[in-house]
Design a protein around this motif. Structure first.
Motif, PDB file in Angstrom:
ATOM      1  N   GLU A  51       0.850  -1.187   0.000  1.00  0.00           N
ATOM      2  CA  GLU A  51       0.000   0.000   0.000  1.00  0.00           C
ATOM      3  C   GLU A  51       0.891   1.245   0.000  1.00  0.00           C
ATOM      4  O   GLU A  51       1.740   1.412   0.895  1.00  0.00           O
ATOM      5  CB  GLU A  51      -0.889   0.001   1.254  1.00  0.00           C
ATOM      6  N   VAL A  52       0.742   2.079  -1.001  1.00  0.00           N
ATOM      7  CA  VAL A  52       1.500   3.332  -1.058  1.00  0.00           C
ATOM      8  C   VAL A  52       0.752   4.365  -0.224  1.00  0.00           C
ATOM      9  O   VAL A  52      -0.402   4.694  -0.515  1.00  0.00           O
ATOM     10  CB  VAL A  52       1.666   3.814  -2.512  1.00  0.00           C
ATOM     11  N   THR A  53       1.397   4.863   0.830  1.00  0.00           N
ATOM     12  CA  THR A  53       0.711   5.802   1.731  1.00  0.00           C
ATOM     13  C   THR A  53       1.101   7.249   1.472  1.00  0.00           C
ATOM     14  O   THR A  53       0.456   8.168   1.975  1.00  0.00           O
ATOM     15  CB  THR A  53       1.011   5.461   3.213  1.00  0.00           C
ATOM     16  N   HIS A  54       2.176   7.465   0.721  1.00  0.00           N
ATOM     17  CA  HIS A  54       2.584   8.827   0.329  1.00  0.00           C
ATOM     18  C   HIS A  54       3.356   8.702  -0.975  1.00  0.00           C
ATOM     19  O   HIS A  54       4.195   7.799  -1.124  1.00  0.00           O
ATOM     20  CB  HIS A  54       3.463   9.460   1.419  1.00  0.00           C
ATOM     21  N   TRP A  55       3.071   9.617  -1.936  1.00  0.00           N
ATOM     22  CA  TRP A  55       3.765   9.544  -3.228  1.00  0.00           C
ATOM     23  C   TRP A  55       3.797  10.930  -3.841  1.00  0.00           C
ATOM     24  O   TRP A  55       2.750  11.511  -4.117  1.00  0.00           O
ATOM     25  CB  TRP A  55       3.041   8.564  -4.174  1.00  0.00           C
ATOM     26  N   GLY A  62       8.879  12.881  -2.304  1.00  0.00           N
ATOM     27  CA  GLY A  62       9.156  11.744  -1.443  1.00  0.00           C
ATOM     28  C   GLY A  62       8.080  10.679  -1.547  1.00  0.00           C
ATOM     29  O   GLY A  62       7.109  10.837  -2.296  1.00  0.00           O
ATOM     30  N   TYR A  63       8.254   9.606  -0.783  1.00  0.00           N
ATOM     31  CA  TYR A  63       7.335   8.472  -0.861  1.00  0.00           C
ATOM     32  C   TYR A  63       7.352   7.700   0.456  1.00  0.00           C
ATOM     33  O   TYR A  63       8.291   7.836   1.259  1.00  0.00           O
ATOM     34  CB  TYR A  63       7.746   7.517  -2.003  1.00  0.00           C
ATOM     35  N   ARG A  64       6.318   6.909   0.641  1.00  0.00           N
ATOM     36  CA  ARG A  64       6.272   5.929   1.732  1.00  0.00           C
ATOM     37  C   ARG A  64       5.339   4.811   1.298  1.00  0.00           C
ATOM     38  O   ARG A  64       4.320   5.065   0.649  1.00  0.00           O
ATOM     39  CB  ARG A  64       5.755   6.571   3.030  1.00  0.00           C
ATOM     40  N   PHE A  65       5.711   3.583   1.592  1.00  0.00           N
ATOM     41  CA  PHE A  65       4.797   2.467   1.325  1.00  0.00           C
ATOM     42  C   PHE A  65       4.911   1.416   2.414  1.00  0.00           C
ATOM     43  O   PHE A  65       5.916   1.337   3.123  1.00  0.00           O
ATOM     44  CB  PHE A  65       5.021   1.865  -0.072  1.00  0.00           C
ATOM     45  N   VAL A  66       3.833   0.642   2.567  1.00  0.00           N
ATOM     46  CA  VAL A  66       3.743  -0.385   3.601  1.00  0.00           C
ATOM     47  C   VAL A  66       3.465  -1.717   2.921  1.00  0.00           C
ATOM     48  O   VAL A  66       2.587  -1.800   2.053  1.00  0.00           O
ATOM     49  CB  VAL A  66       2.606  -0.062   4.604  1.00  0.00           C
ATOM     50  N   GLN A  67       4.218  -2.741   3.301  1.00  0.00           N
ATOM     51  CA  GLN A  67       3.993  -4.083   2.760  1.00  0.00           C
ATOM     52  C   GLN A  67       3.512  -4.986   3.881  1.00  0.00           C
ATOM     53  O   GLN A  67       4.005  -4.915   5.000  1.00  0.00           O
ATOM     54  CB  GLN A  67       5.287  -4.615   2.134  1.00  0.00           C
ATOM     55  N   ARG A  68       2.543  -5.829   3.543  1.00  0.00           N
ATOM     56  CA  ARG A  68       1.966  -6.732   4.540  1.00  0.00           C
ATOM     57  C   ARG A  68       1.994  -8.156   4.011  1.00  0.00           C
ATOM     58  O   ARG A  68       1.683  -8.405   2.851  1.00  0.00           O
ATOM     59  CB  ARG A  68       0.516  -6.340   4.847  1.00  0.00           C
ATOM     60  N   ASP A  69       2.407  -9.078   4.874  1.00  0.00           N
ATOM     61  CA  ASP A  69       2.262 -10.499   4.561  1.00  0.00           C
ATOM     62  C   ASP A  69       1.747 -11.195   5.823  1.00  0.00           C
ATOM     63  O   ASP A  69       1.358 -10.541   6.788  1.00  0.00           O
ATOM     64  CB  ASP A  69       3.578 -11.103   4.043  1.00  0.00           C
ATOM     65  N   ALA A  75       7.254  -1.070   6.742  1.00  0.00           N
ATOM     66  CA  ALA A  75       7.092   0.232   6.090  1.00  0.00           C
ATOM     67  C   ALA A  75       8.443   0.759   5.611  1.00  0.00           C
ATOM     68  O   ALA A  75       9.480   0.521   6.244  1.00  0.00           O
ATOM     69  CB  ALA A  75       6.454   1.223   7.058  1.00  0.00           C
ATOM     70  N   PHE A  76       8.414   1.474   4.488  1.00  0.00           N
ATOM     71  CA  PHE A  76       9.616   2.013   3.858  1.00  0.00           C
ATOM     72  C   PHE A  76       9.328   3.450   3.445  1.00  0.00           C
ATOM     73  O   PHE A  76       8.220   3.769   3.029  1.00  0.00           O
ATOM     74  CB  PHE A  76       9.976   1.190   2.614  1.00  0.00           C
ATOM     75  N   ARG A  77      10.356   4.305   3.543  1.00  0.00           N
ATOM     76  CA  ARG A  77      10.138   5.686   3.106  1.00  0.00           C
ATOM     77  C   ARG A  77      11.435   6.280   2.562  1.00  0.00           C
ATOM     78  O   ARG A  77      12.532   5.768   2.827  1.00  0.00           O
ATOM     79  CB  ARG A  77       9.605   6.551   4.246  1.00  0.00           C
ATOM     80  N   GLY A  78      11.296   7.355   1.822  1.00  0.00           N
ATOM     81  CA  GLY A  78      12.473   8.029   1.299  1.00  0.00           C
ATOM     82  C   GLY A  78      12.096   9.325   0.620  1.00  0.00           C
ATOM     83  O   GLY A  78      10.928   9.724   0.583  1.00  0.00           O
TER      84      GLY A  78
END
Lengths: 158, 158
Positions: A51-55, A62-69, A75-78
């Motif tokens: 899920e991309v939460t910021h783009w 910048g960006y942020r995304f969250v991966q779920r399994d 969560a990752f950001r940059g």
């Protein structure tokens, strides 16, 4: 058959060059990195859902995304230092589970003959030990599986 | 007498740790990095005049500044990956005269006894050759002269 993934890390340095060719034009390859709805479909290994939460895809954005399994959520950001269409993305990258440990990628996009393309990612880590740790944690598998999903997406004509 | 500047670069790596103490509290040291009007007064070597043309000091923000001396004008820009008050700045850095060659700094701010403070900048370059080039181009002189200006500014009670 999938295109090979090459990771060149000069021993004793803290950076690696990741090279991968794609059976799709450079415009489509770039778009898959620039458009959050496309990016979310291929980034990361295996069966995780992203899920991309910021783009904010622009130089200075910048960006942020969250991966779920099944095991949890990651969560990752940059920030995007440079975005140049069909050519170059320079960005930082942080896994929030390892706070303040930030790497930087300069991803170059190259057009090849016959509607194919190549990606060369110069990935720079803060120390030699961090790169070794990333390799041990399965960096190669994560990239390989992600790019295989990207292959399938591009083959479907995105 | 000025505080010493220490640059530790492990030979064969592409990063260096720059350590410098200051005779001022960590809050003042951090403010001199966070406030563009203060930053412009000390950054860079010698007698250059700095104009900050963009400043958005927050995680996910960015900056740009231009320095002018008798020989010409030099512009620099980057993004702030992380800003954490009185503790940490992680940012990218590019000299626009050497486009697409981007380095990354993780600058840690530490409070010391007696109202003093320490800055430790882990500076990461894209390759070993780039770091060697930066050292040859006078990186150490630029930092030393900048921090001496900062000493004087802090002594004046900013």
């Amino acid at each position: 058959m999938s295109n090979p993934l090459t990771i060149d890390a000069v021993p004793g340095t803290s950076y690696a060059d990741i090279t991968r060719e794609f059976d799709a034009p450079v415009e489509a390859l770039f778009r898959a990195h620039a458009d959050p709805a496309l990016f979310a479909q291929w980034i990361g290994p295996g069966e995780e859902r992203t899920e991309v939460t910021h783009w904010d895809f622009r130089s200075g954005g910048g960006y942020r995304f969250v991966q779920r399994d099944a095991r949890g959520e990651y969560a990752f950001r940059g920030v995007f230092h440079t975005t140049r269409e069909n050519e170059l993305i320079i960005q930082t990258f942080e896994y929030e589970g390892w706070p303040d440990e930030v790497s930087m990628d300069a991803i170059r996009f190259e057009a090849l003959l016959d509607g194919r393309s190549r990606l060369v990612d110069h990935s720079v880590f803060s120390t030699i030990e961090v790169l070794e740790n990333m390799v041990a944690e399965g960096m190669e598998r994560g990239m390989r599986e992600g790019y295989e999903k990207l292959d399938r997406m591009l083959a479907a004509g995105v």
